[in-house]
Design a protein around this motif. Structure first.
Motif, PDB file in Angstrom:
ATOM      1  N   MET A  77       0.849  -1.170   0.000  1.00 48.94           N
ATOM      2  CA  MET A  77       0.000   0.000   0.000  1.00 48.94           C
ATOM      3  C   MET A  77       0.898   1.237   0.000  1.00 48.94           C
ATOM      4  O   MET A  77       1.935   1.261   0.634  1.00 48.94           O
ATOM      5  N   LYS A  78       0.480   2.242  -0.697  1.00 51.52           N
ATOM      6  CA  LYS A  78       1.237   3.485  -0.754  1.00 51.52           C
ATOM      7  C   LYS A  78       0.796   4.423   0.357  1.00 51.52           C
ATOM      8  O   LYS A  78      -0.347   4.381   0.794  1.00 51.52           O
ATOM      9  N   LEU A  79       1.715   5.279   0.768  1.00 50.98           N
ATOM     10  CA  LEU A  79       1.422   6.249   1.812  1.00 50.98           C
ATOM     11  C   LEU A  79       0.213   7.098   1.429  1.00 50.98           C
ATOM     12  O   LEU A  79      -0.646   7.376   2.259  1.00 50.98           O
ATOM     13  N   SER A  80       0.124   7.461   0.163  1.00 51.78           N
ATOM     14  CA  SER A  80      -0.975   8.317  -0.295  1.00 51.78           C
ATOM     15  C   SER A  80      -2.329   7.619  -0.239  1.00 51.78           C
ATOM     16  O   SER A  80      -3.361   8.275  -0.336  1.00 51.78           O
ATOM     17  N   GLN A  81      -2.358   6.324  -0.067  1.00 51.34           N
ATOM     18  CA  GLN A  81      -3.616   5.587   0.014  1.00 51.34           C
ATOM     19  C   GLN A  81      -4.157   5.533   1.442  1.00 51.34           C
ATOM     20  O   GLN A  81      -5.283   5.097   1.651  1.00 51.34           O
ATOM     21  N   LEU A  82      -3.352   5.960   2.399  1.00 52.52           N
ATOM     22  CA  LEU A  82      -3.774   5.935   3.795  1.00 52.52           C
ATOM     23  C   LEU A  82      -4.512   7.225   4.139  1.00 52.52           C
ATOM     24  O   LEU A  82      -4.314   8.258   3.509  1.00 52.52           O
ATOM     25  N   THR A  83      -5.339   7.161   5.172  1.00 57.71           N
ATOM     26  CA  THR A  83      -5.960   8.377   5.685  1.00 57.71           C
ATOM     27  C   THR A  83      -4.874   9.229   6.339  1.00 57.71           C
ATOM     28  O   THR A  83      -3.755   8.755   6.579  1.00 57.71           O
ATOM     29  N   ASP A  88      -4.725  10.241   9.459  1.00 61.18           N
ATOM     30  CA  ASP A  88      -4.374   9.595  10.722  1.00 61.18           C
ATOM     31  C   ASP A  88      -3.555   8.332  10.487  1.00 61.18           C
ATOM     32  O   ASP A  88      -2.578   8.072  11.187  1.00 61.18           O
ATOM     33  N   GLY A  89      -3.955   7.544   9.509  1.00 62.57           N
ATOM     34  CA  GLY A  89      -3.235   6.310   9.195  1.00 62.57           C
ATOM     35  C   GLY A  89      -1.813   6.588   8.738  1.00 62.57           C
ATOM     36  O   GLY A  89      -0.866   5.913   9.149  1.00 62.57           O
ATOM     37  N   ALA A  90      -1.649   7.597   7.894  1.00 61.80           N
ATOM     38  CA  ALA A  90      -0.314   7.958   7.408  1.00 61.80           C
ATOM     39  C   ALA A  90       0.545   8.506   8.539  1.00 61.80           C
ATOM     40  O   ALA A  90       1.737   8.190   8.640  1.00 61.80           O
ATOM     41  N   ALA A  91      -0.061   9.329   9.408  1.00 60.24           N
ATOM     42  CA  ALA A  91       0.694   9.873  10.543  1.00 60.24           C
ATOM     43  C   ALA A  91       1.167   8.743  11.456  1.00 60.24           C
ATOM     44  O   ALA A  91       2.340   8.726  11.870  1.00 60.24           O
ATOM     45  N   ASP A  92       0.292   7.808  11.742  1.00 60.03           N
ATOM     46  CA  ASP A  92       0.671   6.660  12.569  1.00 60.03           C
ATOM     47  C   ASP A  92       1.760   5.833  11.891  1.00 60.03           C
ATOM     48  O   ASP A  92       2.731   5.417  12.523  1.00 60.03           O
ATOM     49  N   ALA A  93       1.587   5.590  10.591  1.00 58.46           N
ATOM     50  CA  ALA A  93       2.561   4.796   9.838  1.00 58.46           C
ATOM     51  C   ALA A  93       3.935   5.466   9.854  1.00 58.46           C
ATOM     52  O   ALA A  93       4.950   4.808  10.091  1.00 58.46           O
ATOM     53  N   LEU A  94       3.981   6.779   9.621  1.00 52.77           N
ATOM     54  CA  LEU A  94       5.257   7.488   9.606  1.00 52.77           C
ATOM     55  C   LEU A  94       5.931   7.452  10.973  1.00 52.77           C
ATOM     56  O   LEU A  94       7.158   7.300  11.062  1.00 52.77           O
ATOM     57  N   ASP A 119      13.846  -4.348  10.654  1.00 57.91           N
ATOM     58  CA  ASP A 119      13.453  -3.024  10.166  1.00 57.91           C
ATOM     59  C   ASP A 119      12.684  -3.130   8.849  1.00 57.91           C
ATOM     60  O   ASP A 119      11.658  -2.471   8.669  1.00 57.91           O
ATOM     61  N   VAL A 120      13.182  -3.960   7.933  1.00 61.22           N
ATOM     62  CA  VAL A 120      12.501  -4.136   6.646  1.00 61.22           C
ATOM     63  C   VAL A 120      11.106  -4.712   6.869  1.00 61.22           C
ATOM     64  O   VAL A 120      10.111  -4.204   6.328  1.00 61.22           O
ATOM     65  N   TYR A 121      11.009  -5.741   7.682  1.00 52.97           N
ATOM     66  CA  TYR A 121       9.706  -6.350   7.967  1.00 52.97           C
ATOM     67  C   TYR A 121       8.793  -5.356   8.692  1.00 52.97           C
ATOM     68  O   TYR A 121       7.590  -5.315   8.433  1.00 52.97           O
ATOM     69  N   GLY A 122       9.363  -4.568   9.585  1.00 57.62           N
ATOM     70  CA  GLY A 122       8.570  -3.570  10.300  1.00 57.62           C
ATOM     71  C   GLY A 122       7.974  -2.540   9.356  1.00 57.62           C
ATOM     72  O   GLY A 122       6.800  -2.181   9.472  1.00 57.62           O
ATOM     73  N   ILE A 123       8.778  -2.066   8.416  1.00 58.54           N
ATOM     74  CA  ILE A 123       8.300  -1.096   7.429  1.00 58.54           C
ATOM     75  C   ILE A 123       7.202  -1.716   6.572  1.00 58.54           C
ATOM     76  O   ILE A 123       6.145  -1.122   6.369  1.00 58.54           O
ATOM     77  N   LEU A 124       7.462  -2.922   6.067  1.00 57.68           N
ATOM     78  CA  LEU A 124       6.474  -3.576   5.208  1.00 57.68           C
ATOM     79  C   LEU A 124       5.181  -3.865   5.952  1.00 57.68           C
ATOM     80  O   LEU A 124       4.093  -3.726   5.384  1.00 57.68           O
ATOM     81  N   SER A 125       5.291  -4.260   7.215  1.00 52.93           N
ATOM     82  CA  SER A 125       4.073  -4.577   7.965  1.00 52.93           C
ATOM     83  C   SER A 125       3.194  -3.342   8.146  1.00 52.93           C
ATOM     84  O   SER A 125       1.976  -3.424   8.022  1.00 52.93           O
ATOM     85  N   VAL A 126       3.817  -2.204   8.408  1.00 56.06           N
ATOM     86  CA  VAL A 126       3.043  -0.972   8.591  1.00 56.06           C
ATOM     87  C   VAL A 126       2.410  -0.532   7.274  1.00 56.06           C
ATOM     88  O   VAL A 126       1.223  -0.215   7.226  1.00 56.06           O
ATOM     89  N   LEU A 127       3.197  -0.524   6.226  1.00 55.55           N
ATOM     90  CA  LEU A 127       2.680  -0.060   4.939  1.00 55.55           C
ATOM     91  C   LEU A 127       1.598  -0.978   4.376  1.00 55.55           C
ATOM     92  O   LEU A 127       0.746  -0.533   3.603  1.00 55.55           O
ATOM     93  N   ASN A 128       1.635  -2.254   4.756  1.00 61.91           N
ATOM     94  CA  ASN A 128       0.670  -3.209   4.220  1.00 61.91           C
ATOM     95  C   ASN A 128      -0.360  -3.643   5.245  1.00 61.91           C
ATOM     96  O   ASN A 128      -1.116  -4.578   5.015  1.00 61.91           O
TER      97      ASN A 128
END
Length: 124
Positions: free
Chosen positions: A1-7, A9-15, A72-81
């Motif tokens: 999922m792309k950052l731009s597809q998140l709300t 709040d969702g993008a802020a949490d993800a970042l 770290d890689v898995y952490g990033i992927l888990s949040v984005l997906n």
């Protein structure tokens, strides 16, 4: 999922969640050294030669990411997906490759971290 597809709040949490993972990777001296090497792509080489140089760079960086920074890689992927780290670890490798490709091609995500780096470098 792309950052731009998140709300928002969702993008802020993800970042907030992925920022430490990004920092762990980008502050690793071995990663910095590897990605900082200049590639001679002055146009005198044939296209195949450029692919060989790029493949060599990927082969050098991949173990750093998947061995030293797997969490770290898995952490990033888990949040984005929007899944768990365990789900990323257990999924088919082709799905993981697709997710990595999507993440590194996510213009908004990359631009956010690029702008953060340039802002930090220009700070007094």
């Amino acid at each position: 999922m792309k950052l731009s597809q998140l709300t928002t709040d969702g993008a802020a949490d993800a970042l907030c969640i992925i920022a430490p993972h990004i920092y762990n990777i980008t502050s690793d001296s071995k990663v910095i050294e590897s990605v900082s090497k200049k590639m001679n792509l002055d146009g005198t080489e044939k296209l195949y030669g450029k692919y060989v140089l790029l493949a060599g760079r990927i082969v050098e960086i991949l173990p750093l990411l998947l061995k030293d920074h797997r969490d770290d890689v898995y952490g990033i992927l888990s949040v984005l997906n929007q899944c768990t780290v365990k789900e990323v670890a257990a999924q088919n490798i082709m799905e993981t490759i697709r997710q990595v490709r999507e993440a590194v091609q996510d213009k908004e995500l990359i631009d956010f971290f690029k702008s953060s780096v340039s802002t930090a470098q220009n700070a007094p």
